[in-house]
Design an enzyme around this catalytic site. Structure first.
Site, short mmCIF file in Angstrom:
data_model
loop_
_atom_site.label_atom_id
_atom_site.label_comp_id
_atom_site.label_asym_id
_atom_site.label_seq_id
_atom_site.Cartn_x
_atom_site.Cartn_y
_atom_site.Cartn_z
CG ASP A 51 -1.87 1.18 1.21
OD1 ASP A 51 -2.88 1.12 0.48
OD2 ASP A 51 -1.60 2.16 1.92
CE1 TYR A 56 0.12 7.49 3.03
CE2 TYR A 56 0.75 5.35 2.15
CZ TYR A 56 -0.19 6.18 2.74
OH TYR A 56 -1.43 5.68 3.04
CE LYS A 85 -3.86 4.66 0.24
NZ LYS A 85 -2.47 4.20 0.37
CG HIS A 118 -4.76 9.59 0.13
ND1 HIS A 118 -3.39 9.58 0.07
CD2 HIS A 118 -5.06 9.11 1.37
CE1 HIS A 118 -2.90 9.10 1.20
NE2 HIS A 118 -3.89 8.83 2.02
CD GLU A 230 5.85 8.88 14.97
OE1 GLU A 230 6.59 9.48 14.17
OE2 GLU A 230 5.97 7.66 15.22
CE LYS A 275 4.32 2.84 10.12
NZ LYS A 275 5.47 3.28 10.91
NE ARG A 281 7.58 -4.96 17.39
CZ ARG A 281 8.44 -4.00 17.73
NH1 ARG A 281 8.90 -3.18 16.80
NH2 ARG A 281 8.84 -3.86 18.97
CG ASN A 285 2.61 -7.47 12.40
OD1 ASN A 285 2.46 -7.75 13.58
ND2 ASN A 285 3.05 -6.29 12.00
#
Length: 328
Positions: A51, A56, A85, A118, A230, A275, A281, A285
């Site tokens: 994705d 991004y 997107k 988007h 964050e 992600k 991980r 996942n």
């Protein structure tokens, strides 16, 4: 279990799913300096749904990771399902193909498997050679909304399919009424709805509507608040993986809290988008296809819903001096 999910997934879609693996790897907030390696390692770990998005700011790096994985024989292009997107500044019909072609260039691809609008937010055009990605503000540092017929944007998206630039088209962050608007005029129906879905924001009626209209549903922010702390859009107290209910189910199933949340998304016939930059991980996942959640487990998680949205333009756009609610 995997075969059972494939059968379930086939029932969601009228068309064949490729790849059949339902797990999606996302690149939001993956730093550019490590993104190519993260992409490569995600594909190496087994992810085939990737994705991406112009916004991004790392599609060029994702493209390098994809190219290396193909070059090294880990996968073929046809094994992958790559999403990008259309950003808010490119909603005018004449800008839609330009935006798509830029993403294709950066990703080093000749076609996208999926291209999504988007946000249902149209903003002032920012020239590609002046600022890319444009993010949320123009060249003067201001977020400027502009009137735009989203149906005209959709027609331009359909033309991308006609030209072979994309295989399927869909939307992100749309409500049922916006979906009805597109469904009422479309020649090519939306294949996918991607929205924020986690136990604090379960949106069961929206999922039902999308499924009944033949759409896939991709669940972004499947872990809830984790990605937003964050950004000061959530607090430590909001973290789903620390919730007593999730911890108890993880202990009962001998799984991690993250695996419980991903499995919950799968049980709802959605495609969970997660992600991580950590290879262990990535594998963790993916360890969600060898168990299931009982009805009573699902009910316990469903009861955590608070209609709590973390990714809400009606809130975070105020920080840019613009009032931009889309869910009210």
């Amino acid at each position: 279990i995997l075969c059972a999910f494939m059968t379930m997934a086939a029932n969601i879609l009228k068309d064949e799913i490729k790849p059949e693996d339902p797990l999606v790897f996302g690149f939001w907030k993956v730093p550019k300096d490590i993104c190519a390696d993260v992409c490569y390692r995600a594909i190496e770990a087994g992810y085939r749904r990737l994705d991406c998005a112009c916004d991004y700011g790392n599609e060029e790096e994702v493209g390098k990771g994809i190219a290396k994985a193909i070059q090294d024989g880990i996968c073929k292009r046809e094994d992958l399902f790559v999403t990008s997107k259309l950003w808010n500044t490119y909603h005018k019909p004449e800008h839609v193909p330009l935006a798509c072609q830029r993403s294709l260039k950066d990703l080093q691809l000749s076609y996208l498997d999926e291209y999504l609008i988007h946000f249902p937010i149209s903003m002032e055009f920012v020239p590609f050679d002046k600022k890319y990605p444009p993010e949320w503000t123009n060249l003067d540092g201001k977020m400027v909304l502009v009137p735009q017929d989203m149906c005209a944007t959709w027609k331009a998206m359909e033309s991308l399919v006609d030209k072979g630039l994309v295989k399927t088209i869909g939307v992100c962050n749309f409500t049922t009424q916006l979906l009805r608007q597109i469904l009422g005029i479309c020649r090519i129906r939306p294949s996918t709805l991607q929205v924020e879905l986690h136990p604090h924001n379960s949106q069961q009626r929206l999922i039902r509507f999308a499924h009944e209209e033949g759409m896939n549903v991709t669940a972004f922010s499947a872990f809830g608040a984790s990605s937003y702390i964050e950004l000061s859009m959530a607090t430590e107290n909001d973290i789903m993986m620390k919730h007593p209910t999730i911890l108890a189910l993880a202990a009962a199933h001998k799984k991690t809290p993250a695996q419980i949340l991903i499995r919950w998304a799968l049980e709802r016939n959605t495609f969970p988008l997660t992600k991580t930059c950590n290879s262990d991980r990535m594998k963790e996942n993916r360890g969600v296809l060898d168990f299931s959640l009982a009805d009573e487990d699902m009910e316990k998680i469903n009861n955590l819903n608070e209609n709590r949205r973390y990714n809400d333009p009606g809130v975070f756009c105020l920080g840019m001096g613009t009032f931009c609610p889309i869910y009210d």
